[in-house]
Every structure is written in C-alpha cells, then in structure tokens.
Scaffold this active site. Structure first.
Site, PDB file in Angstrom:
ATOM      1  N   LYS A   1       4.684 -11.373   3.156  1.00 11.32           N
ATOM      2  CA  LYS A   1       3.245 -11.587   2.929  1.00 11.32           C
ATOM      3  C   LYS A   1       3.012 -11.726   1.431  1.00 11.32           C
ATOM      4  O   LYS A   1       3.582 -10.972   0.634  1.00 11.32           O
ATOM      5  CB  LYS A   1       2.419 -10.429   3.495  1.00 11.32           C
ATOM      6  CG  LYS A   1       0.916 -10.581   3.229  1.00 11.32           C
ATOM      7  CD  LYS A   1       0.082  -9.672   4.106  1.00 11.32           C
ATOM      8  CE  LYS A   1       0.020  -8.235   3.651  1.00 11.32           C
ATOM      9  NZ  LYS A   1      -0.547  -8.025   2.310  1.00 11.32           N
TER      10      LYS A   1
ATOM     11  N   SER B   1       0.845  -1.201   0.000  1.00 13.16           N
ATOM     12  CA  SER B   1       0.000   0.000   0.000  1.00 13.16           C
ATOM     13  C   SER B   1       0.876   1.245   0.000  1.00 13.16           C
ATOM     14  O   SER B   1       0.403   2.339  -0.299  1.00 13.16           O
ATOM     15  CB  SER B   1      -0.925   0.004   1.228  1.00 13.16           C
ATOM     16  OG  SER B   1      -0.187  -0.183   2.419  1.00 13.16           O
TER      17      SER B   1
ATOM     18  N   GLU C   1      -0.159 -12.254  -1.508  1.00  8.95           N
ATOM     19  CA  GLU C   1      -1.593 -12.271  -1.820  1.00  8.95           C
ATOM     20  C   GLU C   1      -1.918 -13.508  -2.643  1.00  8.95           C
ATOM     21  O   GLU C   1      -1.196 -13.830  -3.593  1.00  8.95           O
ATOM     22  CB  GLU C   1      -1.980 -11.017  -2.623  1.00  8.95           C
ATOM     23  CG  GLU C   1      -1.942  -9.767  -1.787  1.00  8.95           C
ATOM     24  CD  GLU C   1      -2.425  -8.523  -2.531  1.00  8.95           C
ATOM     25  OE1 GLU C   1      -3.090  -8.649  -3.582  1.00  8.95           O
ATOM     26  OE2 GLU C   1      -2.127  -7.415  -2.043  1.00  8.95           O
TER      27      GLU C   1
ATOM     28  N   GLU D   1      -9.028  -9.625   4.097  1.00 12.18           N
ATOM     29  CA  GLU D   1      -9.391  -8.235   3.796  1.00 12.18           C
ATOM     30  C   GLU D   1     -10.782  -8.126   3.167  1.00 12.18           C
ATOM     31  O   GLU D   1     -11.105  -8.866   2.220  1.00 12.18           O
ATOM     32  CB  GLU D   1      -8.347  -7.617   2.846  1.00 12.18           C
ATOM     33  CG  GLU D   1      -8.685  -6.176   2.473  1.00 12.18           C
ATOM     34  CD  GLU D   1      -7.547  -5.375   1.863  1.00 12.18           C
ATOM     35  OE1 GLU D   1      -6.408  -5.900   1.777  1.00 12.18           O
ATOM     36  OE2 GLU D   1      -7.795  -4.208   1.496  1.00 12.18           O
TER      37      GLU D   1
ATOM     38  N   ASP E   1       5.603  -7.001   2.338  1.00 13.76           N
ATOM     39  CA  ASP E   1       4.807  -7.507   1.212  1.00 13.76           C
ATOM     40  C   ASP E   1       5.684  -7.899   0.044  1.00 13.76           C
ATOM     41  O   ASP E   1       6.622  -7.173  -0.310  1.00 13.76           O
ATOM     42  CB  ASP E   1       3.851  -6.403   0.723  1.00 13.76           C
ATOM     43  CG  ASP E   1       2.423  -6.675   1.117  1.00 13.76           C
ATOM     44  OD1 ASP E   1       2.063  -7.846   1.327  1.00 13.76           O
ATOM     45  OD2 ASP E   1       1.660  -5.688   1.217  1.00 13.76           O
TER      46      ASP E   1
HETATM   47  O1  KIV Z   1      -0.413  -3.349   1.669  1.00 12.67           O
HETATM   48  C1  KIV Z   1      -1.081  -3.303   2.708  1.00 12.67           C
HETATM   49  O2  KIV Z   1      -1.090  -2.300   3.436  1.00 12.67           O
HETATM   50  C2  KIV Z   1      -1.875  -4.478   3.061  1.00 12.67           C
HETATM   51  C3  KIV Z   1      -2.867  -4.310   4.167  1.00 12.67           C
HETATM   52  C4  KIV Z   1      -4.050  -3.614   3.648  1.00 12.67           C
HETATM   53  C5  KIV Z   1      -3.212  -5.604   4.801  1.00 12.67           C
HETATM   54  O3  KIV Z   1      -1.748  -5.491   2.459  1.00 12.67           O
END
Ligand code: KIV
Length: 270
Positions: A117, A49, A119, A186, A87
């Site tokens: 993380k 994000s 997706e 989410e 991420d």
């Molecule tokens: O990138 C991010 O901030 C996220 C959150 C919304 C969980 O993946």
C-alpha cells in the site's frame, strides 16, 4: 486455523461487482494475525500505524522499511492463509523507480506480503504504474494520509471543499488508471467517498469514509479497545481489552504480594 485460500485481487474485484463488503483489519504480530485469520477477515493490513500503535513513535513517519519487513514476517507466520497488504513507509513512493521496486520486492519476497500500500494520489501515479507493470499489486491510500501529518500540521478530514472533493476524485481515477487494485479512503465525508466508489471499477476500502464504500478497515488495537489517548470519531470499539488486561495485572500483583499465587496447583511435585 481456518482452512481456506488467501483471496486474490480478482476475488476483491468480484466482491465489489457482487456487492459483497470487504473486511480488512491491521495486524502487526503473529498472535493478532492468528486471531484475525481465525475470525475469517478478508485482508490483513500490516499498516505503518504499527509505529504509533506498538512501537511507541509519535507518528508513522519514523517507521522504517526494516521494521515493516520484520512485522510483516511475523504476521505472515500467524496468518499463512490470508491476503496480506504491507505499507510502504514514509517517502518510499518518492524513491527512484528502481529503489521503490526493490522495497516492494523485499516486502513481498522476504516478508511474505501479497500486495503493498502506498499513500498518495496523482503525484505517485507513475510509480504505481511502474510497480504494477512489474507485477506488484498496489493498494492506493487517499484522503487523510498519516505520513503527511508533519506537513499538514495535524490529522484532518480531507475533501471538505469543492476543490478538495474534485482533487480526491482525480487522485482516485489516476490510481485506478495506473493499475492499483484497490484504494483506501481515509477520513473523508461520506458523500465524497460514495461518489469515488461509484466512479471506480476497483474496490474502495474506507476508514472514516462512511457507509457507501466497498469495504472497511480498522486498526486492530482500536477495534479491541487497546489504545491510549485520543480516539478518532470513526472508530467503533468492539471490546475493551485494555481494562481486562489492567484488571488481570493488578490482580496478579496483589496475589503475589498476598501469597495467593502460586497456589499448590501451580507447583511441581518432587
Ligand atoms: O497504517 C494503517 O494502519 C493504515 C490504515 C489506517 C488504513 O494505513
């Protein structure tokens, strides 16, 4: 700086077993990370994000691995005692197993993340298994997956139909079986996130997933009120920093133009 040890994946599991809620918030730079660590949050997410929140991109799709590494390093410097999850950018989960391992390795070894993380659901389970076998702690991310926004044509609540609900549960089970230590859920209806949370051994962390998950995550800038444009229903603003900054900037401008700033106390003697 707080004096504590960063949590581990087994601490998070124990927290679920003991019914203790897990707190996670995003950070993208050293000062925000320092504030998050000082406030005693359990986890920091260097979310992609960051592309929209601080880099000015339209979507998270534009965020590169180099940018994730750059920002994760800054967060690590600001929060040396907090578990950091970074991420993996758009498409990385679909790279070859060697490439995905290399990307995760860079986020952990170069940038200082303790976990990554990804997706996706069942379609990335083999990749998650490969990473976890190699010793990479993986957090899953199901429900609304912002990296798929261009395919989906917008940001939508996931799991509203019977089919969608069943698919989410299957995705969560596949990620757990592949070795994920936790899953972000989410923008999913509360009962769906609850059913998944009850079904899994590993902790779930919700964002727009209601009350009955094991933890919550929010975007730092949403939480402090420093975002522009649309705000999702699930966001709670705990401060309105944007107004405070705007007032400070206008006052500074007016004081310089009106020769009020700098005053005598801001000057050096000869
Ligand atoms: O990138 C991010 O901030 C996220 C959150 C919304 C969980 O993946």
């Amino acid at each position: 700086m707080v004096n504590r040890k960063a949590l581990t994946t087994s601490d998070l599991l124990k927290m679920k077993q003991n019914g203790q809620k897990i707190t996670m918030v995003t950070a993208y730079d050293a000062p925000s990370a320092r504030l998050v660590e000082g406030a005693g949050l359990d986890l920091i997410l260097v979310g992609d994000s960051l592309g929209m929140v601080v880099l000015g991109y339209e979507t998270t799709v534009s965020v590169t691995l180099e940018e994730m590494i750059h920002h994760t390093k800054a967060v690590r410097r600001g929060a040396p005692q907090t578990m950091i999850v970074a991420d993996m950018p758009f498409l990385t989960a679909h790279y070859s197993l060697d490439q995905v391992l290399q990307a995760a390795g860079r986020l952990m070894q170069e940038a200082g993340a303790q976990a990554i993380k990804l997706e996706g659901g069942r379609e990335i389970a083999d990749t998650v298994a490969h990473l976890t076998r190699a010793g990479v702690p993986v957090m899953g991310h199901i429900g609304l997956q912002p990296q798929s926004v261009l395919k989906l044509g917008g940001y939508r609540v996931a799991g509203k139909s019977d089919e969608g609900r069943a698919a989410l549960l299957e995705d969560a089970r596949a990620l757990e079986a592949a070795g994920a230590f936790s899953i972000v859920i989410e923008a999913v209806p509360e009962p769906v996130a609850r059913a998944i949370t009850d079904d899994l051994t590993i902790p779930t962390i919700g964002i727009g997933a209601g009350r009955y998950v094991d933890g919550q995550v929010l975007v730092f800038h949403d939480l402090i009120g420093l975002t522009f444009g649309h705000q999702a229903k699930f966001v709670k603003r705990y401060a309105n920093i944007k107004d405070t900054i705007e007032q400070a900037l206008v006052q500074y401008r007016d004081e310089v133009k009106g020769e009020i700033f700098p005053a005598l106390e801001h000057t050096y003697e000869a």
